[in-house]
Design an enzyme around this catalytic site. Structure first.
Site, PDB file in Angstrom:
ATOM      1  N   CYS A   8      11.329 -39.647 -53.686  1.00 52.62           N
ATOM      2  CA  CYS A   8      11.711 -40.204 -54.982  1.00 52.62           C
ATOM      3  C   CYS A   8      11.430 -39.219 -56.125  1.00 52.62           C
ATOM      4  CB  CYS A   8      10.948 -41.510 -55.220  1.00 52.62           C
ATOM      5  SG  CYS A   8      11.624 -42.516 -56.567  1.00 52.62           S
ATOM      6  N   ASP A 132       3.286 -50.183 -53.648  1.00 51.49           N
ATOM      7  CA  ASP A 132       2.756 -49.017 -54.342  1.00 51.49           C
ATOM      8  C   ASP A 132       1.390 -49.374 -54.919  1.00 51.49           C
ATOM      9  OD1 ASP A 132       2.600 -46.493 -55.411  1.00 51.49           O
ATOM     10  OD2 ASP A 132       4.262 -46.722 -56.821  1.00 51.49           O
TER      11      ASP A 132
END
Length: 213
Positions: A8, A132
């Site tokens: 990402c 996360d």
């Protein structure tokens, strides 16, 4: 089962080429103005043309206005949306596109296995649940979280495909994969030279470590 890999926060053509060469299954473009990896829509549309077939593009948003999300859909044509803020299930669904819902593990209410699982249940139509670490910056912090907090989520029969993120790096991802057995892993800062600038060597090492695990 093969663990899929998303890299990402890409911002350069050379990094996209290196991520693809390393074997990434998906790459992420960030559209959160608070991130140093944020892309303008026009720039993301340019980069999107560098992504070959069978590599997915994921567009990451944090509490974005609906018109912002639609502009990215129209111009960038992502394969998947990722909602990384405080978006309700209704907001995640309103575009009619497949989406990942990210959960900031350790945030108030998401700091116990039961609390985390209860919050996840509202997003039962997501293509995956991404976990996360809790930080002020909505991801990309390099911080890890206690993977034991996923125990209730993992035990549920209705759990969506689990995407593990938060503090992963080439040196630690194999251990995390063995412990959690996620559907996929998502890395950003762990393969960077600086925010938004990836290291081809670290991306290669990360993919190799996941495959070894």
């Amino acid at each position: 089962m093969r663990t899929r890999i998303k890299i990402c926060g890409l911002t350069r053509e050379t990094d996209i080429a290196a991520a693809v060469q390393a074997g990434a299954d998906a790459i992420g473009f960030v559209f959160h103005p608070g991130s140093k990896r944020c892309l303008a829509v026009d720039r993301a549309a340019q980069l999107r043309r560098e992504v070959p077939a069978f590599v997915d593009v994921v567009a990451l948003f944090v509490n974005a206005a609906p018109q912002t999300v639609q502009a990215v859909i129209d111009r960038v044509q992502p394969d998947l949306l990722q909602f990384h803020g405080d978006e309700s299930p209704e907001i995640c669904r309103q575009s009619g596109r497949r989406y990942l819902r990210a959960f900031r593990v350790g945030a108030p209410g998401l700091d116990t296995p039961e609390g985390l699982a209860a919050y996840c249940r509202a997003y039962g139509d997501a293509a995956g649940w991404l976990f996360d670490s809790y930080s002020a910056g909505y991801g990309g912090s390099g911080l890890a979280f206690d993977h034991r907090l996923l125990s209730t989520v993992q035990a549920e029969s209705a759990s969506r495909p689990l995407v593990l993120s938060g503090g992963l790096k080439p040196e630690s991802v194999a251990q995390a994969v063995r412990a959690v057995r996620p559907w996929a892993v998502d890395v950003s800062s762990g393969v960077e030279i600086e925010p938004g600038i990836k290291s081809a060597q670290r991306m290669q090492a990360f993919v190799a470590a996941v495959r070894e695990a």
